[in-house]
Design a protein around this motif. Structure first.
Motif, PDB file in Angstrom:
ATOM      1  N   THR A  13       0.816  -1.214   0.000  1.00 30.67           N
ATOM      2  CA  THR A  13       0.000   0.000   0.000  1.00 30.67           C
ATOM      3  C   THR A  13       0.847   1.260   0.000  1.00 30.67           C
ATOM      4  OG1 THR A  13      -0.237  -0.363   2.369  1.00 30.67           O
ATOM      5  CG2 THR A  13      -2.064  -1.002   1.007  1.00 30.67           C
ATOM      6  N   SER A  55      -2.888   6.244   5.916  1.00 29.70           N
ATOM      7  CA  SER A  55      -4.321   5.993   5.978  1.00 29.70           C
ATOM      8  C   SER A  55      -4.820   6.285   7.399  1.00 29.70           C
ATOM      9  CB  SER A  55      -4.618   4.552   5.560  1.00 29.70           C
ATOM     10  OG  SER A  55      -4.057   3.677   6.504  1.00 29.70           O
ATOM     11  N   PRO A  56      -6.141   6.394   7.581  1.00 31.33           N
ATOM     12  CA  PRO A  56      -6.671   6.811   8.893  1.00 31.33           C
ATOM     13  C   PRO A  56      -6.186   5.928  10.042  1.00 31.33           C
ATOM     14  CG  PRO A  56      -8.421   6.764   7.237  1.00 31.33           C
ATOM     15  CD  PRO A  56      -7.205   6.219   6.572  1.00 31.33           C
ATOM     16  N   GLU A  57      -5.959   4.634   9.768  1.00 29.81           N
ATOM     17  CA  GLU A  57      -5.604   3.687  10.827  1.00 29.81           C
ATOM     18  C   GLU A  57      -4.277   4.016  11.516  1.00 29.81           C
ATOM     19  OE1 GLU A  57      -6.944   2.861   8.046  1.00 29.81           O
ATOM     20  OE2 GLU A  57      -8.716   1.741   8.637  1.00 29.81           O
ATOM     21  N   VAL A  72      -5.079   9.881   3.780  1.00 28.03           N
ATOM     22  CA  VAL A  72      -5.585   9.604   2.439  1.00 28.03           C
ATOM     23  C   VAL A  72      -6.727   8.597   2.520  1.00 28.03           C
ATOM     24  CG1 VAL A  72      -4.975   8.814   0.135  1.00 28.03           C
ATOM     25  CG2 VAL A  72      -3.273   9.995   1.538  1.00 28.03           C
ATOM     26  N   GLN A  73      -7.854   8.939   1.892  1.00 24.21           N
ATOM     27  CA  GLN A  73      -9.000   8.026   1.889  1.00 24.21           C
ATOM     28  C   GLN A  73      -8.912   7.026   0.749  1.00 24.21           C
ATOM     29  OE1 GLN A  73     -12.826   9.918   2.137  1.00 24.21           O
ATOM     30  NE2 GLN A  73     -12.114  11.486   3.541  1.00 24.21           N
ATOM     31  N   ASN A  74      -8.780   7.549  -0.477  1.00 22.16           N
ATOM     32  CA  ASN A  74      -8.731   6.691  -1.664  1.00 22.16           C
ATOM     33  C   ASN A  74      -7.341   6.809  -2.292  1.00 22.16           C
ATOM     34  OD1 ASN A  74      -8.883   5.575  -4.220  1.00 22.16           O
ATOM     35  ND2 ASN A  74     -10.940   6.323  -4.619  1.00 22.16           N
ATOM     36  N   TYR A  75      -6.556   5.744  -2.187  1.00 27.77           N
ATOM     37  CA  TYR A  75      -5.161   5.784  -2.643  1.00 27.77           C
ATOM     38  C   TYR A  75      -5.028   5.996  -4.148  1.00 27.77           C
ATOM     39  CZ  TYR A  75      -3.130   4.197   1.788  1.00 27.77           C
ATOM     40  OH  TYR A  75      -2.688   4.105   3.084  1.00 27.77           O
ATOM     41  N   PHE A  76      -6.111   5.752  -4.876  1.00 23.62           N
ATOM     42  CA  PHE A  76      -6.036   5.861  -6.331  1.00 23.62           C
ATOM     43  C   PHE A  76      -6.623   7.161  -6.866  1.00 23.62           C
ATOM     44  CE2 PHE A  76      -6.166   1.189  -5.673  1.00 23.62           C
ATOM     45  CZ  PHE A  76      -4.899   0.935  -6.137  1.00 23.62           C
TER      46      PHE A  76
ATOM     47  N   ILE B  54      -5.716  -1.814   4.608  1.00 21.08           N
ATOM     48  CA  ILE B  54      -5.536  -2.423   3.278  1.00 21.08           C
ATOM     49  C   ILE B  54      -6.721  -2.135   2.357  1.00 21.08           C
ATOM     50  CG2 ILE B  54      -4.048  -4.245   4.207  1.00 21.08           C
ATOM     51  CD1 ILE B  54      -6.449  -6.184   3.776  1.00 21.08           C
ATOM     52  N   ILE B  56      -7.833   0.233   0.409  1.00 21.33           N
ATOM     53  CA  ILE B  56      -7.175   1.467  -0.036  1.00 21.33           C
ATOM     54  C   ILE B  56      -8.041   2.307  -0.957  1.00 21.33           C
ATOM     55  CG2 ILE B  56      -4.832   0.628   0.312  1.00 21.33           C
ATOM     56  CD1 ILE B  56      -4.711  -0.069  -2.634  1.00 21.33           C
ATOM     57  N   ALA B  57      -9.170   1.785  -1.389  1.00 21.08           N
ATOM     58  CA  ALA B  57     -10.085   2.544  -2.236  1.00 21.08           C
ATOM     59  C   ALA B  57     -11.487   1.974  -2.010  1.00 21.08           C
ATOM     60  CB  ALA B  57      -9.679   2.431  -3.707  1.00 21.08           C
ATOM     61  N   PRO B  58     -12.525   2.729  -2.382  1.00 25.94           N
ATOM     62  CA  PRO B  58     -13.881   2.219  -2.130  1.00 25.94           C
ATOM     63  C   PRO B  58     -14.094   0.838  -2.776  1.00 25.94           C
ATOM     64  CG  PRO B  58     -13.966   4.526  -2.738  1.00 25.94           C
ATOM     65  CD  PRO B  58     -12.540   4.084  -2.931  1.00 25.94           C
ATOM     66  N   LEU B  60     -12.295  -1.887  -2.482  1.00 26.29           N
ATOM     67  CA  LEU B  60     -11.105  -2.668  -2.829  1.00 26.29           C
ATOM     68  C   LEU B  60     -10.167  -2.854  -1.633  1.00 26.29           C
ATOM     69  CD1 LEU B  60      -9.310  -3.832  -5.292  1.00 26.29           C
ATOM     70  CD2 LEU B  60      -8.020  -1.721  -4.968  1.00 26.29           C
ATOM     71  N   HIS B  89     -13.293  -0.243   7.685  1.00 23.46           N
ATOM     72  CA  HIS B  89     -12.599   0.964   7.226  1.00 23.46           C
ATOM     73  C   HIS B  89     -13.544   2.165   7.326  1.00 23.46           C
ATOM     74  CE1 HIS B  89     -10.593   3.845   4.571  1.00 23.46           C
ATOM     75  NE2 HIS B  89      -9.498   3.151   4.810  1.00 23.46           N
ATOM     76  N   PRO B  90     -13.025   3.327   7.757  1.00 22.20           N
ATOM     77  CA  PRO B  90     -13.921   4.473   7.953  1.00 22.20           C
ATOM     78  C   PRO B  90     -14.567   5.016   6.682  1.00 22.20           C
ATOM     79  CG  PRO B  90     -11.619   5.080   8.339  1.00 22.20           C
ATOM     80  CD  PRO B  90     -11.665   3.585   8.230  1.00 22.20           C
ATOM     81  N   TYR B  91     -13.967   4.805   5.518  1.00 22.95           N
ATOM     82  CA  TYR B  91     -14.509   5.393   4.296  1.00 22.95           C
ATOM     83  C   TYR B  91     -14.840   4.390   3.192  1.00 22.95           C
ATOM     84  CZ  TYR B  91     -12.156   9.345   6.502  1.00 22.95           C
ATOM     85  OH  TYR B  91     -11.727  10.271   7.405  1.00 22.95           O
ATOM     86  N   ASN B  92     -14.085   3.300   3.097  1.00 25.53           N
ATOM     87  CA  ASN B  92     -14.085   2.534   1.855  1.00 25.53           C
ATOM     88  C   ASN B  92     -14.847   1.202   1.901  1.00 25.53           C
ATOM     89  OD1 ASN B  92     -12.560   4.545   0.682  1.00 25.53           O
ATOM     90  ND2 ASN B  92     -10.605   3.569   1.179  1.00 25.53           N
TER      91      ASN B  92
END
Lengths: 90, 146
Positions: A13, A55-57, A72-76, B54, B56-58, B60, B89-92
């Motif tokens: 990641t 990431s938030p964790e 960062v919420q969405n890494y992509f 892990i 890392i995206a909505p 996934l 995960h808080p968002y995804n």
């Protein structure tokens, strides 16, 4: 300018975060050295970093740091990364 | 990019919870010859130790663990879930696609990770994977070979 991307293992990641942070920085025309590492090595790796990406964790586990911590919420999502880096560095 | 043999792909799988989903990604890595059975449990342990980072995206999750004796060669697996599972995960959340990743060394696969990032920078890709019904379709979305 030094930026550190943190994850648990320093393998998957944080590597993705590093690649996309470099793309976002290129968009912003900002030169920076981005490294990927794991939580166990963050104290050394981030000692002279201006920005930590994670990431938030991991925010709580990072503890006290002089660097700006960007969550960062969405890494992509390059738009998210670009906006957050711009706010921290601009 | 890492290869993706048929044995490394499970489509429309069922998992009772996130642990089950990660174990499926480990089983697919094992089936393709990339890891031994121990690796799957180490991927679960990463999340138990550090949380659901892990995801890392909505939708996934990128399941992985550190390099170790249980990694025989670098590999990737893809598991799509018939019913999405919650990782915490808080968002995804919830997750419908789990990628399994195994590497021999931390620095060896920087190029492949970059290519993976490149593919997923297209926000449609996760949905396309979730809806794929054949392994060939998965390979086409990920732009990988067998």
């Amino acid at each position: 300018m030094k930026i550190v991307a943190i994850c648990g293992a320093g393998v998957g990641t944080s590597g993705i975060l590093k690649v996309n942070a470099e793309r976002a920085l290129a968009r912003l025309d900002i030169e920076a050295d981005v490294t990927a590492t794991d939580l166990a090595n963050v104290t050394v790796a981030a000692a002279d970093a201006q920005v930590i990406l994670t990431s938030p964790e991991f925010v709580e586990a990072l503890g006290k740091t002089n660097a700006d911590v960007i969550v960062v919420q969405n890494y992509f999502d390059l738009d998210e990364l670009t906006a957050k880096l711009k706010a921290a560095l601009g | 990019m890492l290869d993706l043999p048929d044995s490394a792909v499970l489509l429309g799988a069922s998992a009772p919870d996130w642990q089950g989903a990660v174990l499926l990604a480990g089983a697919a890595l094992e089936a393709s010859g990339a890891v031994t059975a121990e690796y799957a449990a180490r991927m679960v342990a990463m999340v138990e130790e550090f949380g659901a980072y892990i995801v890392i995206a909505p939708g996934l999750a990128l399941a992985h663990a550190r390099p170790g004796d249980d990694v025989l060669k670098a590999g990737m697996s893809v598991v799509t879930l018939a019913e999405p599972v919650v990782f915490g995960h808080p968002y995804n959340d919830p997750v419908s696609v789990v990628l399994g990743l195994a590497v021999m060394t931390a620095d060896e696969h920087v190029g492949e990770i970059a290519e993976l990032a490149n593919v997923f920078n297209d926000p449609r890709v996760i949905g396309q994977l979730a809806e794929a019904t054949t392994v060939d379709a998965v390979r086409a979305v990920l732009q990988v070979t067998q």
